[in-house]
Motif scaffolding. Structure first.
Motif, PDB file in Angstrom:
ATOM      1  N   ARG A  21       0.934  -1.113   0.356  1.00 44.04           N
ATOM      2  CA  ARG A  21       0.271   0.191   0.353  1.00 44.04           C
ATOM      3  C   ARG A  21       0.289   1.128   0.092  1.00 44.04           C
ATOM      4  NH1 ARG A  21      -2.591   3.339   3.769  1.00 44.04           N
ATOM      5  NH2 ARG A  21      -1.507   2.394   5.684  1.00 44.04           N
ATOM      6  N   GLU A  22       0.728   2.226  -0.682  1.00 43.78           N
ATOM      7  CA  GLU A  22       1.586   3.603  -0.475  1.00 43.78           C
ATOM      8  C   GLU A  22       0.680   4.611   0.419  1.00 43.78           C
ATOM      9  OE1 GLU A  22       0.582   5.437  -4.592  1.00 43.78           O
ATOM     10  OE2 GLU A  22       1.079   4.118  -5.845  1.00 43.78           O
ATOM     11  N   VAL A  23       2.147   4.731   1.045  1.00 43.26           N
ATOM     12  CA  VAL A  23       2.083   5.380   2.328  1.00 43.26           C
ATOM     13  C   VAL A  23       2.800   6.780   1.830  1.00 43.26           C
ATOM     14  CG1 VAL A  23       2.350   5.634   4.665  1.00 43.26           C
ATOM     15  CG2 VAL A  23       1.508   3.180   3.589  1.00 43.26           C
ATOM     16  N   LYS A  24       2.310   7.452   1.918  1.00 37.97           N
ATOM     17  CA  LYS A  24       2.922   9.146   2.556  1.00 37.97           C
ATOM     18  C   LYS A  24       3.694   9.195   4.181  1.00 37.97           C
ATOM     19  CE  LYS A  24       3.193  13.902   2.177  1.00 37.97           C
ATOM     20  NZ  LYS A  24       2.200  15.133   1.626  1.00 37.97           N
ATOM     21  N   LYS A  25       4.810   8.945   4.395  1.00 44.39           N
ATOM     22  CA  LYS A  25       6.082   8.397   5.201  1.00 44.39           C
ATOM     23  C   LYS A  25       5.364   9.914   5.685  1.00 44.39           C
ATOM     24  CE  LYS A  25       8.633   4.719   4.735  1.00 44.39           C
ATOM     25  NZ  LYS A  25       9.778   4.226   5.449  1.00 44.39           N
ATOM     26  N   VAL A  26       4.948  10.336   7.700  1.00 43.57           N
ATOM     27  CA  VAL A  26       5.648  11.408   8.501  1.00 43.57           C
ATOM     28  C   VAL A  26       6.725  11.625   8.859  1.00 43.57           C
ATOM     29  CG1 VAL A  26       4.063  12.254  10.113  1.00 43.57           C
ATOM     30  CG2 VAL A  26       2.832  10.853   8.753  1.00 43.57           C
ATOM     31  N   ASN A  27       6.521  13.126   9.125  1.00 44.43           N
ATOM     32  CA  ASN A  27       7.834  13.530   8.815  1.00 44.43           C
ATOM     33  C   ASN A  27       7.928  13.611  10.934  1.00 44.43           C
ATOM     34  OD1 ASN A  27      10.528  14.980   9.990  1.00 44.43           O
ATOM     35  ND2 ASN A  27      10.480  15.642   8.199  1.00 44.43           N
ATOM     36  N   ILE A  28       8.661  13.131  11.535  1.00 46.55           N
ATOM     37  CA  ILE A  28       8.268  12.694  12.830  1.00 46.55           C
ATOM     38  C   ILE A  28       9.043  14.001  13.780  1.00 46.55           C
ATOM     39  CG2 ILE A  28      10.568  11.704  13.644  1.00 46.55           C
ATOM     40  CD1 ILE A  28       8.173   9.980  15.889  1.00 46.55           C
ATOM     41  N   ASN A  29       9.129  14.622  12.963  1.00 45.04           N
ATOM     42  CA  ASN A  29      10.573  15.794  13.784  1.00 45.04           C
ATOM     43  C   ASN A  29       9.794  17.604  12.833  1.00 45.04           C
ATOM     44  OD1 ASN A  29      12.630  15.116  15.586  1.00 45.04           O
ATOM     45  ND2 ASN A  29      13.743  14.759  13.685  1.00 45.04           N
ATOM     46  N   LYS A  30       8.149  17.198  12.691  1.00 38.44           N
ATOM     47  CA  LYS A  30       7.742  17.842  11.835  1.00 38.44           C
ATOM     48  C   LYS A  30       6.365  17.969  12.209  1.00 38.44           C
ATOM     49  CE  LYS A  30      11.248  20.212   8.745  1.00 38.44           C
ATOM     50  NZ  LYS A  30      11.589  20.381   7.324  1.00 38.44           N
ATOM     51  N   ALA A  31       6.161  16.872  11.919  1.00 44.25           N
ATOM     52  CA  ALA A  31       4.231  16.280  11.736  1.00 44.25           C
ATOM     53  C   ALA A  31       3.038  17.129  13.128  1.00 44.25           C
ATOM     54  CB  ALA A  31       4.640  14.620  11.914  1.00 44.25           C
ATOM     55  N   SER A  32       2.180  17.183  12.786  1.00 48.43           N
ATOM     56  CA  SER A  32       1.263  18.149  13.915  1.00 48.43           C
ATOM     57  C   SER A  32       0.711  16.737  15.032  1.00 48.43           C
ATOM     58  CB  SER A  32       0.400  18.434  13.205  1.00 48.43           C
ATOM     59  OG  SER A  32      -0.099  17.421  12.348  1.00 48.43           O
ATOM     60  N   VAL A  33       0.208  16.761  15.517  1.00 47.63           N
ATOM     61  CA  VAL A  33      -0.523  15.676  16.133  1.00 47.63           C
ATOM     62  C   VAL A  33      -1.825  15.453  14.983  1.00 47.63           C
ATOM     63  CG1 VAL A  33      -2.105  15.212  17.957  1.00 47.63           C
ATOM     64  CG2 VAL A  33       0.179  16.896  18.282  1.00 47.63           C
ATOM     65  N   LYS A  34      -2.466  15.620  14.494  1.00 43.80           N
ATOM     66  CA  LYS A  34      -2.942  15.251  13.750  1.00 43.80           C
ATOM     67  C   LYS A  34      -2.341  14.235  12.426  1.00 43.80           C
ATOM     68  CE  LYS A  34      -6.474  16.174  10.344  1.00 43.80           C
ATOM     69  NZ  LYS A  34      -7.108  17.017   9.553  1.00 43.80           N
ATOM     70  N   GLU A  35      -1.081  14.810  12.001  1.00 36.14           N
ATOM     71  CA  GLU A  35      -0.492  13.871  11.305  1.00 36.14           C
ATOM     72  C   GLU A  35      -0.073  12.664  11.817  1.00 36.14           C
ATOM     73  OE1 GLU A  35       1.214  16.793   7.511  1.00 36.14           O
ATOM     74  OE2 GLU A  35       2.453  16.847  10.175  1.00 36.14           O
ATOM     75  N   LEU A  36       0.869  13.078  13.262  1.00 37.46           N
ATOM     76  CA  LEU A  36       0.690  11.377  13.771  1.00 37.46           C
ATOM     77  C   LEU A  36      -0.622  10.321  14.226  1.00 37.46           C
ATOM     78  CD1 LEU A  36       3.035  13.458  16.391  1.00 37.46           C
ATOM     79  CD2 LEU A  36       3.620  12.251  14.914  1.00 37.46           C
ATOM     80  N   LEU A  37      -1.736  11.354  14.216  1.00 41.25           N
ATOM     81  CA  LEU A  37      -2.681  10.214  14.393  1.00 41.25           C
ATOM     82  C   LEU A  37      -2.886   9.569  13.100  1.00 41.25           C
ATOM     83  CD1 LEU A  37      -5.096  12.785  16.170  1.00 41.25           C
ATOM     84  CD2 LEU A  37      -3.465  10.810  17.208  1.00 41.25           C
ATOM     85  N   GLU A  38      -2.059   9.248  11.590  1.00 38.44           N
ATOM     86  CA  GLU A  38      -2.536   8.833  10.913  1.00 38.44           C
ATOM     87  C   GLU A  38      -1.521   7.581  10.799  1.00 38.44           C
ATOM     88  OE1 GLU A  38      -2.021  11.147   7.300  1.00 38.44           O
ATOM     89  OE2 GLU A  38      -3.196  12.784   7.353  1.00 38.44           O
ATOM     90  N   VAL A  39      -0.512   7.215  11.570  1.00 38.42           N
ATOM     91  CA  VAL A  39       0.155   6.263  12.330  1.00 38.42           C
ATOM     92  C   VAL A  39      -1.206   5.740  12.465  1.00 38.42           C
ATOM     93  CG1 VAL A  39       1.960   5.392  12.772  1.00 38.42           C
ATOM     94  CG2 VAL A  39       2.052   7.753  12.413  1.00 38.42           C
ATOM     95  N   PRO A  40      -1.147   4.016  12.623  1.00 39.39           N
ATOM     96  CA  PRO A  40      -1.942   2.882  12.635  1.00 39.39           C
ATOM     97  C   PRO A  40      -1.215   2.539  14.188  1.00 39.39           C
ATOM     98  CG  PRO A  40      -1.234   2.536  10.418  1.00 39.39           C
ATOM     99  CD  PRO A  40      -0.826   3.162  10.840  1.00 39.39           C
TER     100      PRO A  40
END
Length: 290
Positions: A224-243
């Motif tokens: 599955r294609e996944v847009k990786k989240v930059n952990i050092n710049k991600a918002s809380v909302k973006e981090l919640l996309e990680v299962p």
């Protein structure tokens, strides 16, 4: 002639009146003392008897329900706090069981239960007859024999796609137990498809040997294609996309990054209280450091 009258001399009509008044007072006293009890006592006794019967009935129902709870069989892998209290387990014994299960491990025998919880022999003797293990655990000798069979590892081109493998193939061709096969398909749907073979480790009911057997025939060919989240710049909302992250963990990660400046290695997530690095190899599939 003696004309002096006694002070106690009284007219006949007054004496009759006083005598009648005394009779009325005595009658009133007697009625007040005896009459209420002759009327009310039987009524009160009936009400008290009915009330006592209701209490006795409720006690019998409670005793029956308690007996049913005691006699109902259960899987010791799923003992709740309330169930543990009913069985007589201490808080420490129950905590050991929960910690063991949180590691994705299973209790498959009475001896396993004693080893994990460290319950006394006397308590174990009372509650162990109520343990109910799945059929495949009861037939574990047969399963172990099957697991020892050698299987051929196919080449990449010959393997089935893990993202397209069917429930039927898992059951019949790979001899995966029904509930395990269903867990694999359900988890694949929940995360939107596998990214890597290592995500099979997330299936807690899947034994290591079963996982290797599946991977000898299957692999992820269409990740599955996944847009990786930059952990050092991600918002809380973006981090919640990680299962693997919930809201609380996302907040903790955000605080860690702000306090540290940046994270240079995913292992630094281990600094977060309660965060387990056991799944870091799968978590890293969804993250990037830059």
């Amino acid at each position: 002639m003696n004309t002096i009258k006694s002070h106690f001399e009284m007219h006949l009509r007054f004496r009759n009146g006083i005598f009648l008044l005394v009779l009325v007072l005595l009658s009133s006293i007697l009625i007040f003392v005896f009459y209420p009890y002759s009327k009310e006592t039987p009524h009160n006794l009936v009400e008290l008897t009915e009330f006592q019967n209701q209490i006795d009935s409720l006690k019998r129902i409670a005793a029956i329900e308690k007996e049913e709870v005691k006699l109902k069989l259960f899987n010791p892998n799923f003992i709740s706090d309330h169930k543990g209290y009913q069985l007589g387990l201490s808080v420490e014994e129950l905590d050991r069981l929960i910690a063991f299960r949180n590691e994705g491990k299973w209790i498959n025998s009475v001896s396993d239960f004693k080893k994990v919880t460290k319950v006394s022999d006397s308590l174990l003797e009372v509650i162990s007859p109520l343990f109910k293990f799945p059929e495949w655990v009861k037939n574990k000798s047969v399963i172990k024999k099957d697991l020892k069979k050698k299987y051929m590892v196919k080449s990449y081109d010959q393997k089935e796609d893990l993202n397209e493998i069917t429930l039927e193939l898992l059951r019949k061709e790979l001899n995966v137990p029904d509930f395990v096969a269903e867990k694999i398909i359900k988890y694949r749907n929940e995360i939107g498809g596998f990214i890597s073979d290592i995500q099979l480790k997330d299936i807690s009911v899947l034994y290591e040997n079963q996982r290797k057997k599946i991977l000898s025939r299957c692999t992820v060919k269409t990740p599955r294609e996944v847009k990786k989240v930059n952990i050092n710049k991600a918002s809380v909302k973006e981090l919640l996309e990680v299962p693997y992250f919930d809201f609380e963990i996302a907040l903790e990660i955000k605080d860690l990054v702000e306090n540290s400046g940046s994270i240079s290695n995913f292992d630094e997530l281990g600094k977060i209280n309660g965060f387990s690095l056991e799944k870091i190899d799968r978590i890293a599939l969804y993250l990037t450091l830059k």
